[in-house]
Write a protein that holds these residues in place. Structure first.
Motif, mmCIF file in Angstrom:
data_model
loop_
_atom_site.group_PDB
_atom_site.id
_atom_site.type_symbol
_atom_site.label_atom_id
_atom_site.label_comp_id
_atom_site.label_asym_id
_atom_site.label_seq_id
_atom_site.Cartn_x
_atom_site.Cartn_y
_atom_site.Cartn_z
ATOM 1 N N PHE A 141 0.870 -1.070 -0.085
ATOM 2 C CA PHE A 141 0.010 0.005 0.055
ATOM 3 C C PHE A 141 0.724 1.092 0.115
ATOM 4 N N GLU A 142 1.949 1.078 0.838
ATOM 5 C CA GLU A 142 2.815 2.213 0.855
ATOM 6 C C GLU A 142 3.494 2.776 -0.431
ATOM 7 N N PHE A 163 2.317 1.513 -3.611
ATOM 8 C CA PHE A 163 1.190 1.323 -4.813
ATOM 9 C C PHE A 163 0.138 2.303 -4.585
ATOM 10 N N GLY A 164 -0.134 2.531 -3.268
ATOM 11 C CA GLY A 164 -1.443 3.153 -2.978
ATOM 12 C C GLY A 164 -2.550 2.340 -3.145
ATOM 13 N N LYS A 165 -2.639 1.027 -3.145
ATOM 14 C CA LYS A 165 -3.681 0.023 -3.626
ATOM 15 C C LYS A 165 -3.485 -0.906 -2.329
ATOM 16 N N ARG A 166 -4.940 -1.350 -1.899
ATOM 17 C CA ARG A 166 -4.942 -2.526 -0.650
ATOM 18 C C ARG A 166 -4.885 -3.892 -1.468
ATOM 19 N N VAL A 167 -4.221 -4.749 -0.876
ATOM 20 C CA VAL A 167 -4.472 -6.026 -1.236
ATOM 21 C C VAL A 167 -5.768 -6.833 -0.552
ATOM 22 N N MET A 168 -6.475 -6.965 -1.259
ATOM 23 C CA MET A 168 -7.839 -7.554 -0.815
ATOM 24 C C MET A 168 -7.943 -9.194 -0.589
ATOM 25 N N PRO A 177 -13.493 -3.531 -0.949
ATOM 26 C CA PRO A 177 -13.240 -1.971 -0.529
ATOM 27 C C PRO A 177 -14.476 -1.641 0.170
ATOM 28 N N TYR A 222 -13.351 -4.512 5.061
ATOM 29 C CA TYR A 222 -11.909 -4.616 4.734
ATOM 30 C C TYR A 222 -11.457 -4.524 6.185
#
Length: 229
Positions: free
Chosen positions: A4-5, A7-12, A29, A44
């Protein structure tokens, strides 16, 4: 968190089995409320594999007695729902082992929190019962990898359970390189790893056995551990 740090995306993360067709639970999300005064349920939670899909029931039971446990307790995950398979083809013996009164015994150890998020701790085959406590091999491995800076795609260590007269079982560390056990113990203590989870012995082997799928060859590791008792 590192993903996340960067790419700014959460791994779901989610969870499923072939026997459950296959989805059991999934993180989603969090939706944005239409009005600021509306509170919406979170979908989440970091570290979990999400909430159960609609129509699926879950119970955490004692791995030895099958007694239902309470929230936060870690135990065997059982599932029930319309997605559960009817049995293994031409293998009634194996089917009877995992299906009981409509419930599927997954073989996975997990827990649920107060909001219904599921956490998978590992396979039952990768736990040791030490002094009455269930110790997860995979969690211990991750703690050791972090303590020794062994992050990477290649398998460098593995944890196995071996017989112990005092506590029933003990942890043995397999490694492809010599390990300073006192240094390892010190680093794990700093990381607040319970003493019961810290292996007392290590053995060096040429390579950590893995399957064609890339997963750890647990059976071969156990054979190597037994040979070096």
């Amino acid at each position: 968190e590192k993903f996340f740090e960067r790419f700014g995306k959460r791994v779901m993360e989610g969870y499923g089995l072939t026997e459950t067709s296959p989805v059991v639970s999934v993180n989603l999300p969090d939706s944005v409320p239409d009005r600021p005064d509306v509170t919406q349920q979170t979908l989440y939670r970091l570290g979990s594999v999400g909430k159960m899909a609609p129509g699926i029931g879950a119970e955490i039971r004692n791995p030895e007695t099958n007694e239902k446990l309470t929230i936060y307790d870690t135990g065997m995950l059982w599932l029930r729902g319309p997605n559960i398979f009817e049995g293994y083809l031409n293998d009634p013996g194996r089917t009877v082992e995992v299906l009981h009164d409509g419930w599927l015994k997954t073989g996975d150890i997990g827990r649920l929190d107060e909001d219904g998020f599921l956490y998978i701790e590992g396979r039952l085959s990768r736990f040791s019962k030490i002094g009455g406590e269930m110790v997860p091999h995979e969690v211990v491995e991750q703690k050791i990898i972090g303590a020794l800076g062994l992050e990477g795609s290649e398998r460098r260590i593995a944890i196995c359970g071996v017989p112990d007269e005092a506590k029933g079982e003990a942890l043995l560390l397999l490694s492809d390189q010599p390990i300073e056990m006192e240094k390892l113990r010190s680093e794990l203590n700093k990381a607040k790893v319970p003493n019961l989870w810290i292996p007392k012995r290590s053995i060096v082997i040429e390579n950590i056995p893995v399957l064609a799928s890339g997963k750890l060859d647990v059976r071969r590791c156990q054979e190597l551990a037994t040979q070096n008792l």
